[in-house]
Design an enzyme around this catalytic site. Structure first.
Site, short mmCIF file in Angstrom:
data_model
loop_
_atom_site.label_atom_id
_atom_site.label_comp_id
_atom_site.label_asym_id
_atom_site.label_seq_id
_atom_site.Cartn_x
_atom_site.Cartn_y
_atom_site.Cartn_z
N TYR A 51 4.07 -8.28 -15.46
CA TYR A 51 4.22 -8.51 -14.02
C TYR A 51 5.53 -7.91 -13.49
CZ TYR A 51 3.10 -10.82 -9.60
OH TYR A 51 2.79 -11.08 -8.28
N LYS A 64 8.25 -11.35 -6.01
CA LYS A 64 7.67 -12.65 -5.61
C LYS A 64 8.75 -13.74 -5.55
CE LYS A 64 3.21 -11.71 -5.04
NZ LYS A 64 2.64 -11.62 -3.66
#
Ligand code: 0WE
Length: 255
Positions: free
Chosen positions: A155, A162
């Site tokens: 990720y 995020k």
């Protein structure tokens, strides 16, 4: 009980029927909201428009959220057509594919910038454009992921983006609270969307997630849509600056 009649909702980030934005748009529509749904560019147009015609009364618009002029144009149009809006849904994220392949240590300046521009700054830009139209108060909703707080393989720079997005939600909530505009994030479990399909071992991740999560299953777009409908409604009138998990409970497990 959950009634969004008379509310105008603007949704960004529709690519196809697997999009989380589509799950949200359907639920907001079912609750009676009037919808405007945005897709990124000509490439997304045909598929997005086909879907949007499934929701009677919903309108489609094109907007690349990295372009300030396009954002201004969309909100000028919304002002003309509706005068005011009540709900903004931001379901947009992107990092260049190489950044999710290479070691995190190799994150490039440009990859970092692009990931943060499209996945984080766009929420600030859209909120600033939407706020003047939220004259009756409003609800701004974005999508985040667990990779913001714990390391999820692959990720990488998206996790950093995020984390910045979740902090952005809190700072926007603090600014916009005086206008009765609430800002929240939904942290969804992994879902097989277009954005996730590029990831080699997503299938393995989904299986692992379903095995570990208290509810022992994966997350569905419709479940995210239900929580978005709640956040959009007066049922959530006291909730702002939060990250709400819709992940079958995965995030609570330590082992
Ligand atoms: O936020 C996301 C999607 C993020 C994403 C995915 C891609 C793949 C294709 C952003 N940009 C790109 N750019 C591309 O070129 N998710 C939460 C879904 C997702 O993405 C992952 C995941 C999960 C879950 C990436 C790696 C590992 C897990």
């Amino acid at each position: 009980m959950l009634n969004l009649e008379g509310r105008v909702a603007v949704v960004f980030g529709l690519a196809n029927k697997r999009s989380i934005s589509w799950g949200i748009a359907q639920k907001l529509h079912q609750a009676g909201a009037k919808l405007a749904i945005g897709y990124q560019n000509e490439r997304m147009k045909a598929e997005a428009q086909d879907l949007i015609t499934e929701l009677p009364g919903a309108e489609a618009f094109q907007c690349d959220v990295s372009n300030d002029a396009e954002i201004d144009q969309v909100f000028a149009q919304l002002r003309e057509r509706h005068g005011k809006i009540h709900v903004l849904v931001h379901a947009v994220a992107f990092a260049p594919a190489e950044e999710l392949k290479n070691d995190f240590l190799q994150t490039t300046r440009d990859g970092f910038r692009i990931a943060h521009d499209i996945s984080v700054y766009s929420l600030i830009a859209l909120s600033r454009a939407a706020a003047p139209l939220m004259t009756e108060g409003g609800s701004i909703i974005t999508l985040t992921y667990f990779g913001a707080e714990k390391v999820v393989p692959h990720y990488k720079v998206m996790g950093v983006a995020k984390a910045a997005l979740e902090a952005t939600v809190r700072y926007l909530a603090a600014d916009l609270g005086t206008r009765n505009i609430r800002v929240n994030a939904i942290s969804a479990g992994p879902i097989m969307t277009l954005a996730a399909r590029g990831i080699g071992d997503l299938r393995t991740m989904l299986k692992y997630h379903a095995e570990r999560a208290p509810l022992h299953r994966n997350t569905e777009q419709a479940e995210v849509g239900n929580t978005a409908a709640y956040l959009a409604s007066d049922l959530a009138s006291g909730v702002t600056g939060e990250t709400i998990y819709v992940d079958s409970g995965y995030n609570i497990m330590g082992f």
